[in-house]
Design an enzyme around this catalytic site. Sequence first.
Site, PDB file in Angstrom:
ATOM      1  N   ASP A  50     -11.188   2.980   4.039  1.00  0.00           N
ATOM      2  CA  ASP A  50     -11.645   1.595   3.873  1.00  0.00           C
ATOM      3  C   ASP A  50     -13.162   1.526   3.695  1.00  0.00           C
ATOM      4  OD1 ASP A  50      -9.741  -0.386   3.699  1.00  0.00           O
ATOM      5  OD2 ASP A  50      -9.393  -0.487   5.867  1.00  0.00           O
ATOM      6  N   GLN A  72      -4.842  -1.384   9.597  1.00  0.00           N
ATOM      7  CA  GLN A  72      -4.753  -2.707   8.953  1.00  0.00           C
ATOM      8  C   GLN A  72      -5.377  -3.776   9.852  1.00  0.00           C
ATOM      9  OE1 GLN A  72      -3.501  -3.404   5.766  1.00  0.00           O
ATOM     10  NE2 GLN A  72      -4.327  -5.425   6.196  1.00  0.00           N
ATOM     11  N   LYS A 105       0.845  -1.203   0.000  1.00  0.00           N
ATOM     12  CA  LYS A 105       0.000   0.000   0.000  1.00  0.00           C
ATOM     13  C   LYS A 105       0.878   1.250   0.000  1.00  0.00           C
ATOM     14  CE  LYS A 105      -3.919  -2.295   2.164  1.00  0.00           C
ATOM     15  NZ  LYS A 105      -4.630  -2.697   3.376  1.00  0.00           N
TER      16      LYS A 105
END
Length: 281
Positions: A119, A96, A52
């Site tokens: 997200d 995460q 990422k």
Amino acid sequence: MILIDGKEAAAELRAELKEEVVELKSKHNKVPGLTVILIGDLTPSQIYVRNKEKSANEVGIKSEVIKYPDSVEEKTVLKKIKELNSDETVSGILVQLPLPKHIDKQKVIEAIDPSKDVDGFHPMNVGNLSSGYESSIPCTPLGCYLLIKKIEPNLSGKKAVIVGRSNLNGKPMTQLLLKENCTVTITHSKTKDLKAECLEADIIVAAVGIPELVRGDWVKKDAIVIDVGINKTDNGIVGDVHFDEVSKNVRALTPVPGGVGPMTIACLLKNTIDCFKRSQI
Ligand code: NAD
């Protein structure tokens, strides 16, 4: 049969996003920023976060990774998120997953300012998506949606069957296709006759986590099939769709690997840039 090349689609999207960052920089004299919080030393999480960070830097997004040991206290993480929420240089925050057991995942998700929730997991974004309003959209279903639209720009009236009802994949996928005027059936582990449901579908999105569940005789000839699954088997990584069988029978199919996976990170970058743009209005 069209083999839907997710690597190529992701590279195209990244190239577009890179140009957009250049334009945004000249307009606002600053670039979007993505901060990732990584807790613990799980190898897959470390690899995801490294990818990422690398992809963000490639398109010109300023990225930062904040690392904590497994033993970090929940309140330390929540305090850091609060700081990031009020930091103007941070456009997007991602924690995460998975988290260590002593940290409440939902509390962490809800601590993130919804306008920085890249997200798309915050209840506010989930609600906005299901109401058809502007929101951050979870990266994997967004990637699936963009791949489907490349094959079939007009989805109105198509019958879509989503296999799997997770908050991460199946449910947001349903909302995205409903917004496109598809007739959507969402199936799950208690669905009585999954094969019969799939046989009705113009579009199938399989997000289950069962290797090669969707077989060649489950699909219509002109169906578009998107395989989200990533399953480790003795024969290597396979999807939720039986590739050899299904590829003989359908209009278009994503491979695993090289289909949905590469689009997920590209969509995270898109979400970061979209959060930045909304913050500049
Ligand atoms: P999950 O375990 O949260 O949900 C699985 C869903 O499948 C559940 O809703 C369950 O009801 C349904 N299900 C289980 N057995 C079933 C059956 N026999 N028939 C029909 N439905 C059934 O999974 P998830 O997080 O949505 O992930 C699904 C898959 O996608 C996994 O293989 C995961 O590794 C993969 N994944 C890929 C990406 C990517 O970037 N490509 C991202 C996230 C997840």
